[in-house]
Design an enzyme around this catalytic site. Structure first.
Site, PDB file in Angstrom:
ATOM      1  N   ARG A 157       0.841  -1.204   0.000  1.00  0.00           N
ATOM      2  CA  ARG A 157       0.000   0.000   0.000  1.00  0.00           C
ATOM      3  C   ARG A 157       0.882   1.262   0.000  1.00  0.00           C
ATOM      4  O   ARG A 157       0.537   2.273  -0.608  1.00  0.00           O
ATOM      5  CB  ARG A 157      -0.874  -0.053   1.252  1.00  0.00           C
ATOM      6  CG  ARG A 157      -1.987   0.914   1.284  1.00  0.00           C
ATOM      7  CD  ARG A 157      -3.220   0.396   0.553  1.00  0.00           C
ATOM      8  NE  ARG A 157      -4.232   1.433   0.575  1.00  0.00           N
ATOM      9  CZ  ARG A 157      -5.488   1.256   0.269  1.00  0.00           C
ATOM     10  NH1 ARG A 157      -5.927   0.075  -0.113  1.00  0.00           N
ATOM     11  NH2 ARG A 157      -6.343   2.250   0.314  1.00  0.00           N
ATOM     12  N   ASP A 172      -8.452  14.286   5.750  1.00  0.00           N
ATOM     13  CA  ASP A 172      -7.349  14.062   6.675  1.00  0.00           C
ATOM     14  C   ASP A 172      -7.066  12.559   6.723  1.00  0.00           C
ATOM     15  O   ASP A 172      -7.562  11.808   5.880  1.00  0.00           O
ATOM     16  CB  ASP A 172      -7.643  14.676   8.062  1.00  0.00           C
ATOM     17  CG  ASP A 172      -8.828  14.002   8.743  1.00  0.00           C
ATOM     18  OD1 ASP A 172      -9.289  12.937   8.265  1.00  0.00           O
ATOM     19  OD2 ASP A 172      -9.290  14.535   9.776  1.00  0.00           O
ATOM     20  N   ASP A 219     -13.321   9.851   6.128  1.00  0.00           N
ATOM     21  CA  ASP A 219     -14.412  10.843   6.081  1.00  0.00           C
ATOM     22  C   ASP A 219     -14.508  11.654   7.370  1.00  0.00           C
ATOM     23  O   ASP A 219     -15.611  12.006   7.812  1.00  0.00           O
ATOM     24  CB  ASP A 219     -15.746  10.148   5.758  1.00  0.00           C
ATOM     25  CG  ASP A 219     -15.706   9.406   4.433  1.00  0.00           C
ATOM     26  OD1 ASP A 219     -15.032   9.873   3.513  1.00  0.00           O
ATOM     27  OD2 ASP A 219     -16.350   8.344   4.326  1.00  0.00           O
ATOM     28  N   HIS A 240     -18.924  13.135  -0.192  1.00  0.00           N
ATOM     29  CA  HIS A 240     -19.432  11.909   0.426  1.00  0.00           C
ATOM     30  C   HIS A 240     -20.961  11.929   0.433  1.00  0.00           C
ATOM     31  O   HIS A 240     -21.562  12.958   0.747  1.00  0.00           O
ATOM     32  CB  HIS A 240     -18.895  11.817   1.869  1.00  0.00           C
ATOM     33  CG  HIS A 240     -19.344  10.575   2.564  1.00  0.00           C
ATOM     34  ND1 HIS A 240     -18.792   9.337   2.280  1.00  0.00           N
ATOM     35  CD2 HIS A 240     -20.301  10.367   3.497  1.00  0.00           C
ATOM     36  CE1 HIS A 240     -19.402   8.423   3.024  1.00  0.00           C
ATOM     37  NE2 HIS A 240     -20.320   9.026   3.770  1.00  0.00           N
TER      38      HIS A 240
HETATM   39  C1  GAR Z   1     -20.729   9.933  -5.130  1.00  0.00           C
HETATM   40  O1  GAR Z   1     -22.006   9.885  -4.564  1.00  0.00           O
HETATM   41  C2  GAR Z   1     -19.678  10.055  -4.030  1.00  0.00           C
HETATM   42  O2  GAR Z   1     -20.087  10.806  -2.932  1.00  0.00           O
HETATM   43  C3  GAR Z   1     -19.508   8.617  -3.636  1.00  0.00           C
HETATM   44  O3  GAR Z   1     -19.478   7.937  -4.855  1.00  0.00           O
HETATM   45  C4  GAR Z   1     -20.346   8.609  -5.772  1.00  0.00           C
HETATM   46  C5  GAR Z   1     -19.612   8.794  -7.056  1.00  0.00           C
HETATM   47  O4  GAR Z   1     -20.471   9.185  -8.088  1.00  0.00           O
HETATM   48  N1  GAR Z   1     -18.327   8.446  -2.864  1.00  0.00           N
HETATM   49  C6  GAR Z   1     -18.265   7.655  -1.802  1.00  0.00           C
HETATM   50  O5  GAR Z   1     -19.171   6.943  -1.441  1.00  0.00           O
HETATM   51  C7  GAR Z   1     -16.934   7.694  -1.077  1.00  0.00           C
HETATM   52  N2  GAR Z   1     -17.082   7.193   0.244  1.00  0.00           N
HETATM   53  P1  GAR Z   1     -19.892   9.632  -9.494  1.00  0.00           P
HETATM   54  O6  GAR Z   1     -18.815   8.616  -9.882  1.00  0.00           O
HETATM   55  O7  GAR Z   1     -21.055   9.577 -10.423  1.00  0.00           O
HETATM   56  O8  GAR Z   1     -19.322  11.009  -9.350  1.00  0.00           O
END
Ligand code: GAR
Length: 192
Positions: free
Chosen positions: A67, A141, A145, A109
């Site tokens: 990683r 950070d 989240d 998020h």
């Molecule tokens: C969004 O809703 C974003 O907030 C979420 O993935 C989606 C991406 O949509 N992210 C997470 O859940 C991260 N924890 P997109 O690819 O259509 O922009």
């Protein structure tokens, strides 16, 4: 403001940012996407960038020995484009310490943090039975989240909502929120 955008999937948030660049520039808040990176092959998000002639890369964890190696490689790939800000827009990996030392990063998020962090914000909110959920834009950070909140939008859960229908309504708000946040960060650079 030079933006690097990280994606893992459909990239509709990225698309909203791409679509907003001209209007934001005309309004005196100039930003541009200088590179789009993904952690997996074949994402629609990378396709959207390629259609606009924006440089892209894929940096997969399984192609690295550790990683830490992935963290260093991702940092190098993004740094080559000298962004002012990195946008994690549906990027489903936790960024490493080397990356976070190198860049200011904002994440979007699909829940009202600090409730329902992690990879399944919409599913977890529905399972809890909330009546109102939404989306959050925050500084990234070292936690999952947990960084300082920049903006949030509320979305009511409708009767009969499933994860897909609720997520789509959240994403409508999320795209507008992200564009507004970037517009305001481009206008006021005191965060740099
Ligand atoms: C969004 O809703 C974003 O907030 C979420 O993935 C989606 C991406 O949509 N992210 C997470 O859940 C991260 N924890 P997109 O690819 O259509 O922009």
């Amino acid at each position: 403001m030079r933006l690097a955008v990280l994606v893992s999937g459909s990239g509709t948030n990225l698309q909203a940012v791409l679509d907003a660049t001209e209007a934001a520039g005309a309004a005196g808040a100039s930003f541009e996407v200088v590179v789009v990176g993904a952690d997996r092959d074949g994402t629609r998000g990378v396709g959207r960038a390629q259609e606009r002639g924006i440089p892209t890369f894929v940096c997969r964890v399984p192609d690295h020995d550790s990683r830490a190696d992935w963290d260093a490689d991702l940092t190098r790939l993004v740094a080559a484009h000298e962004p002012d800000l990195v946008v994690s827009a549906g990027f489903m990996k936790v960024l490493g310490p080397v990356f976070l030392e190198a860049f200011r990063v904002v994440n979007t998020h699909p829940a009202l943090l600090p409730s329902f962090p992690g990879a399944h914000g919409v599913r977890d909110a529905l399972a809890h039975g909330v009546v109102v959920t939404g989306c959050t834009c925050h500084w990234v950070d070292a936690g999952v989240d947990t960084g300082p909140i920049i903006d949030q939008r509320a979305v009511r859960v409708a009767p009969g909502d499933d994860e897909g229908s609720l997520h789509e309504r959240i994403k409508e708000q999320e795209r507008a929120m992200l564009v507004e946040v970037l517009t305001s960060l481009a206008r006021d650079r005191s965060w740099r």
